[in-house]
Write a protein that holds these residues in place. Structure first.
Motif, mmCIF file in Angstrom:
data_model
loop_
_atom_site.group_PDB
_atom_site.id
_atom_site.type_symbol
_atom_site.label_atom_id
_atom_site.label_comp_id
_atom_site.label_asym_id
_atom_site.label_seq_id
_atom_site.Cartn_x
_atom_site.Cartn_y
_atom_site.Cartn_z
ATOM 1 N N HIS A 177 41.234 39.651 36.466
ATOM 2 C CA HIS A 177 42.062 38.366 36.881
ATOM 3 C C HIS A 177 42.709 38.699 36.139
ATOM 4 N N GLU A 188 29.198 38.741 39.493
ATOM 5 C CA GLU A 188 29.789 37.789 39.350
ATOM 6 C C GLU A 188 29.338 36.350 38.535
ATOM 7 N N ILE A 229 40.078 47.868 43.191
ATOM 8 C CA ILE A 229 41.647 46.983 43.108
ATOM 9 C C ILE A 229 42.502 47.281 42.196
ATOM 10 N N SER A 286 28.905 41.247 43.622
ATOM 11 C CA SER A 286 29.321 39.147 43.981
ATOM 12 C C SER A 286 27.348 38.708 43.241
ATOM 13 N N ASP A 298 34.236 48.807 42.641
ATOM 14 C CA ASP A 298 34.979 47.375 42.863
ATOM 15 C C ASP A 298 36.059 47.619 41.837
ATOM 16 N N GLU A 351 42.180 40.267 42.710
ATOM 17 C CA GLU A 351 42.230 40.651 44.572
ATOM 18 C C GLU A 351 42.653 39.257 45.315
ATOM 19 N N HIS A 352 42.491 38.277 44.388
ATOM 20 C CA HIS A 352 43.204 37.318 45.298
ATOM 21 C C HIS A 352 44.472 36.706 44.688
ATOM 22 N N LYS A 407 32.460 41.810 34.972
ATOM 23 C CA LYS A 407 33.638 40.929 35.503
ATOM 24 C C LYS A 407 34.669 41.551 36.296
ATOM 25 N N PRO A 408 34.991 40.655 37.726
ATOM 26 C CA PRO A 408 36.149 41.153 38.397
ATOM 27 C C PRO A 408 37.351 40.817 37.432
ATOM 28 N N ARG A 420 41.232 36.110 39.583
ATOM 29 C CA ARG A 420 40.626 36.904 40.112
ATOM 30 C C ARG A 420 42.013 37.319 40.830
#
Length: 587
Positions: free
Chosen positions: A130, A204, A256, A201, A252, A402-403, A127-128, A400
């Protein structure tokens, strides 16, 4: 060196004792009436009952003794029995110069060097990261850095979630999509591919789909549960897929966390505790701590003094399967064997307080950890949007990390569009300012409180914000650079008595460094460091606006100002490093 409060308290204590009173009453604090004095002692009020005298009479007696000291510029007794103190410029300058020359600005080494494990981050593989992961990461990182600066041995552990149903869901969905993969062939005995059959990806997309599908299709959920059980039982193909999931995820996650300036000493996982579970469970049974309840193995952890219901801590389900409780308890066993810590600190959402209360009680009751080890829960509140609800994207999704970093960096970069910088420099500065905005915006709040993530306020260069703190440091750097360019010697001089109230206030603020850091560590409270550097920054900017620094004609006085600026810069830079961000050279 002793903190300034301790120095003053020792002198006041001697006066108390010389006057015939118990020195325990000579407690000095920062004045709650700064318009009257800098420090105060209310001991005479507390002594009235013991000595049967009017507090003001005793206060005046003590003040007469302290008036003989060079420490105070003014000292007075005020009804009904306060002792108000203002230190002399000479005393303050001497203290500041000692602080300037001392290692860590005079912060004393701890009486006992502890070994502390900090469990923070808590990301799940596949999972990324968030926004829900932000608080654990930045609060835990600051507590770790502060404890290490104090002088303790600190081990920071990300403690990844890698052993639960989410892995079984991914394996099941992969099997449905690509049944031809060799990982699903039970007869295969060769080596598995080194390259994973998916990207981050892909994961995700796969996990949310599988999770949602399982909630609507019971047979699919049972298949995923079976896949999880087979993984945990050691099925070769599933273990190979699990390792791929971890490798792809950790690559990943590291990317981050690096952008967040968060660094872990250990990348341990839930699965690392599995080898410790059998002996731990057997020990609970043999010790008479665990018993069966509807087929499940549990440990009662309620106490007679409880005012709320504390359910038993379940160790094994009725089918023999383990739970998060089991894994977390086994992780405590692992940490004890690997590090023999004096404290284990968990930085987790405060809504998990009951769960950790159960786990901690169970660990103590079953003797898997001694009473000499502190298990500490640092529960944090929710990061909310301007609507007061948990922070979401515009379409209602989870943003996320990162965003979030990219969005804040873009906003900072837009605010700096008129600065005379090349693109590379602007990008570097914007990244540093954005990180300061995010981290300071979070850490300046008491950890247990919910807070509003207001990107406009957090990126402001004015007010109680990260960019304001950085701007103050950059301003000091600019003055020091100009001084050096004009031929000044940055190493010459000593700090003289303050020439005005704003300089005196800045010097007084700087003396609070050691006490602030110690207090922030003991209370696991990074917001206290934020409050301190905001006060120091305000004090410096007042001094800057009221004092001609580089145009000062008296060379000794100018050198004094320069040394005070250097000390201010170093203190601020040290503090923001404890918070987990750094300052650019220009803004």
């Amino acid at each position: 060196m002793k903190g300034i409060i301790d120095v003053l308290q020792e002198e006041v204590k001697q006066a108390f004792e010389k006057a015939g009173y118990d020195g325990k009453y000579a407690k000095v604090t920062i004045s709650n009436r700064p318009d009257l004095c800098q420090y105060q002692c209310n001991g005479a009020l507390a002594m009235a009952k013991e000595y049967h005298k009017a507090p003001i009479q005793m206060a005046e007696q003590i003040v007469e003794l302290l008036k003989q000291s060079d420490t105070f510029a003014a000292i007075a007794a005020q009804a009904p029995g306060f002792i108000n103190m203002t230190v002399s410029g000479e005393f303050l300058a001497a203290y500041i110069n000692e602080m300037r020359a001392a290692d860590k600005f005079g912060l004393e080494q701890p009486a006992k060097k502890e070994t502390i494990v900090i469990d923070y981050g808590g990301a799940n593989v596949a999972k990324p990261l968030h926004v829900g992961h932000l608080r654990s990461a930045v609060i835990g990182e600051s507590i770790k850095r502060t404890a290490r600066y104090i002088g303790h041995k600190v081990v920071g552990d990300v403690h990844l979630g890698d052993w639960g149903l989410q892995i079984g869901l991914i394996i099941t969905e992969l099997k449905h999509r690509k049944p031809e993969l060799v990982y699903f062939d039970n007869t295969y005995e060769g080596e598995y591919p080194t390259e994973p059959p998916f990207t981050m990806s892909d994961l995700e997309e796969i996990y949310p789909y599988a999770s949602g599908y399982s909630k609507e299709h019971e047979d699919y959920k049972e298949e995923a549960q079976e896949a999880t059980a087979q993984l945990q039982a050691g099925r070769r193909g599933y273990l190979a897929l699990w390792k791929h999931i971890i490798d792809v995820s950790v690559t990943d996650l590291r990317k981050i966390y690096t952008k967040l300036n968060v660094d872990f000493d250990l990348w341990k996982k839930e699965s690392d505790a599995q080898p410790y579970i059998p002996d731990m469970v057997q020990g609970m049974k043999d010790g008479g701590y665990a018993h069966l309840d509807d087929g499940a193995l549990v440990v009662d952890v309620k106490e007679e003094t409880d005012t709320k219901e504390i359910p038993p801590c379940m160790i094994l389900k009725s089918n023999g399967a383990t739970l998060y409780n089991t894994t977390d308890l086994a992780t405590i066993v692992e940490r004890r064997k690997l590090f023999d810590p004096t404290r284990i600190i968990y930085v987790v959402d405060k809504r998990q307080s009951l769960y950790f209360e159960q786990v901690f009680r169970c660990a103590k009751k079953t003797k898997i950890i001694g009473d000499d080890v502190d298990l500490i829960f640092v529960g944090f509140g929710t990061m909310n949007g301007k609507d007061g609800k948990p922070f979401k994207t515009r379409d209602g999704g989870v943003l996320r990390l990162e965003h979030l970093l990219a969005d804040v960096t873009a906003q900072v970069s837009d605010k700096m569009a008129d600065r005379d910088m090349d693109d590379e420099t602007r990008a570097d500065v914007a990244a540093k300012v954005a990180l300061a905005a995010i981290k300071y915006g979070d850490l300046s709040n008491q950890a247990s409180k919910d807070y509003i993530f207001d990107i406009d306020r957090f990126t402001s260069f004015e007010g109680n914000t990260g960019p304001y703190i950085l701007y103050t440091i950059v301003r000091i750097k600019s003055i020091l650079n100009r001084f050096a360019e004009e031929g000044g010697n940055l190493e010459a001089g000593t700090i003289l008595d303050p020439v005005n109230d704003s300089q005196k206030n800045l010097m007084l603020q700087l003396t609070g460094f050691g006490a602030t850091v110690e207090n922030a560590f003991e209370e696991k409270a990074p917001h206290k460091i934020c409050a301190y550097i905001y006060e120091v920054s305000n004090a410096f900017n007042s001094f800057y606006h009221e004092t001609k620094i580089l145009s000062e004609e008296n060379e000794a006085q100018k050198a004094s100002f320069i040394q005070l600026l250097k000390l201010t810069k170093k203190v601020l830079e040290t503090c923001i490093d404890l918070l987990g961000f750094s300052a650019p050279d220009r803004m």
